[in-house]
Design a protein around this motif. Structure first.
Motif, short mmCIF file in Angstrom:
data_model
loop_
_atom_site.label_atom_id
_atom_site.label_comp_id
_atom_site.label_asym_id
_atom_site.label_seq_id
_atom_site.Cartn_x
_atom_site.Cartn_y
_atom_site.Cartn_z
N ILE A 293 0.82 -1.20 0.00
CA ILE A 293 0.00 0.00 0.00
C ILE A 293 0.86 1.25 0.00
N ARG A 294 1.98 1.21 0.69
CA ARG A 294 2.85 2.38 0.76
C ARG A 294 3.54 2.66 -0.58
N LYS A 295 4.00 1.63 -1.23
CA LYS A 295 4.66 1.77 -2.53
C LYS A 295 3.93 0.89 -3.53
N PRO A 296 2.82 1.37 -4.07
CA PRO A 296 2.06 0.52 -4.99
C PRO A 296 2.81 0.35 -6.31
N ILE A 297 2.41 -0.70 -7.00
CA ILE A 297 3.02 -0.99 -8.30
C ILE A 297 2.49 0.02 -9.30
N PRO A 298 3.32 0.60 -10.14
CA PRO A 298 2.83 1.55 -11.16
C PRO A 298 1.79 0.89 -12.06
N PRO A 299 0.72 1.61 -12.38
CA PRO A 299 -0.30 1.02 -13.24
C PRO A 299 0.20 0.85 -14.67
N HIS A 300 -0.64 0.21 -15.44
CA HIS A 300 -0.34 0.02 -16.86
C HIS A 300 -0.29 1.37 -17.56
N ARG A 301 0.40 1.41 -18.68
CA ARG A 301 0.60 2.69 -19.37
C ARG A 301 -0.72 3.32 -19.76
N LEU A 302 -1.65 2.52 -20.32
CA LEU A 302 -2.93 3.09 -20.71
C LEU A 302 -3.75 3.54 -19.49
N ARG A 303 -3.65 2.77 -18.42
CA ARG A 303 -4.38 3.16 -17.20
C ARG A 303 -3.78 4.43 -16.60
N ALA A 304 -2.47 4.55 -16.69
CA ALA A 304 -1.82 5.74 -16.15
C ALA A 304 -2.22 6.98 -16.94
N VAL A 305 -2.34 6.84 -18.27
CA VAL A 305 -2.78 7.97 -19.09
C VAL A 305 -4.21 8.38 -18.74
N ALA A 306 -5.10 7.38 -18.53
CA ALA A 306 -6.49 7.68 -18.18
C ALA A 306 -6.59 8.36 -16.82
N LEU A 307 -5.78 7.91 -15.85
CA LEU A 307 -5.79 8.55 -14.53
C LEU A 307 -5.26 9.96 -14.59
N LYS A 308 -4.25 10.19 -15.47
CA LYS A 308 -3.71 11.53 -15.59
C LYS A 308 -4.71 12.49 -16.22
N LEU A 309 -5.48 12.00 -17.18
CA LEU A 309 -6.46 12.86 -17.83
C LEU A 309 -7.67 13.16 -16.94
#
Length: 248
Positions: free
Chosen positions: A29-45
């Motif tokens: 929980i403290r250091k979560p695994i980075p999400p997938h590239r497409l998921r990261a783009v959706a979260l950023k938008l």
């Protein structure tokens, strides 16, 4: 042929399945695994953007809702004037809490009150507020909060009212205004136990007149005793000559 075992030619085959979990590491929980590239783009938008130019030290003014004053209904004003006139002409104004009743029970209650020269009234709390606000009857308004009914009488019949309450299970007495005085149920029971007003007035007149009668008696007592003693002395002085004349 008869010695061959009887077995079905086609048999069903059920494969064996087993769930295997290859990842044994628990989520951090403290250091979560980075999400997938497409998921990261959706979260950023979809990340909300807040205006940081506002000074957070300034007090935030609360938004006050606009209070819209309800317009007065002319018909309710007419009912309020009628209710006020009835209160003015009544010596006893009793307020009851009304339980759910059908029209048949209400009719029986009205008939029972009518035989005792009382009247059953039902006005809404809004009408009661219009009729009593700013008047002599304003202390009665706290009783008009729920389903209420009013019983009025032009005669001072508190004892009858308490007896009739036992025959009316659909209402509960909360208080009454008797000759300009607000009373609770306990005060009404004490008031009903008192003798009639004429008897109390006679007792009061007797109590007030007792000291004056005593003072008058004390002032005239010695004069009365002196006059009676003088009258007896005079009668004793005049009695012997009459007896001597009778003897001669």
């Amino acid at each position: 042929m008869t010695g061959l075992p009887c077995k079905p030619l086609l048999t069903s085959w059920n494969p064996l399945t087993q769930l295997v979990r290859f990842r044994t590491r628990t989520p951090d929980i403290r250091k979560p695994i980075p999400p997938h590239r497409l998921r990261a783009v959706a979260l950023k938008l979809t990340k909300p953007v807040y205006d940081t130019s506002l000074n957070p030290l300034l007090p935030i003014k609360p938004v006050r809702p606009k209070i819209i004053k309800a317009q007065e209904n002319p018909f309710e004003r007419i009912l309020a004037n009628e209710f006020y006139q009835i209160l003015e002409s009544s010596k006893v104004v009793a307020i009851f809490h009304r339980n759910p009743m059908d029209q048949k029970e209400i009719y029986k209650m009205k008939l029972l009150l009518h035989k005792s020269k009382m009247k059953y009234l039902w006005y809404s709390n809004t009408v009661a507020k219009l009729a009593m606000s700013g008047t002599y009857y304003e202390p009665l308004l706290p009783l008009y909060q729920s389903h209420t009914a009013t019983v009025v009488s032009e005669e001072n019949s508190v004892a009858k009212l308490l007896k009739l309450e036992k025959k009316m299970p659909g209402v509960i007495l909360m208080g009454a205004l008797v000759e300009g005085r607000l009373m609770s149920v306990t005060d009404l029971k004490r008031y009903a136990a008192l003798p009639p007003l004429e008897v109390l007035q006679g007792q009061l007149v007797g109590i007030l007149g007792a000291p004056a009668q005593r003072i008058s008696y004390n002032l005239t007592h010695h004069q009365t005793e002196l006059s009676s003693a003088l009258s007896r002395f005079i009668s004793d002085q005049t009695q012997p000559p009459q007896d001597e004349e009778k003897k001669e």
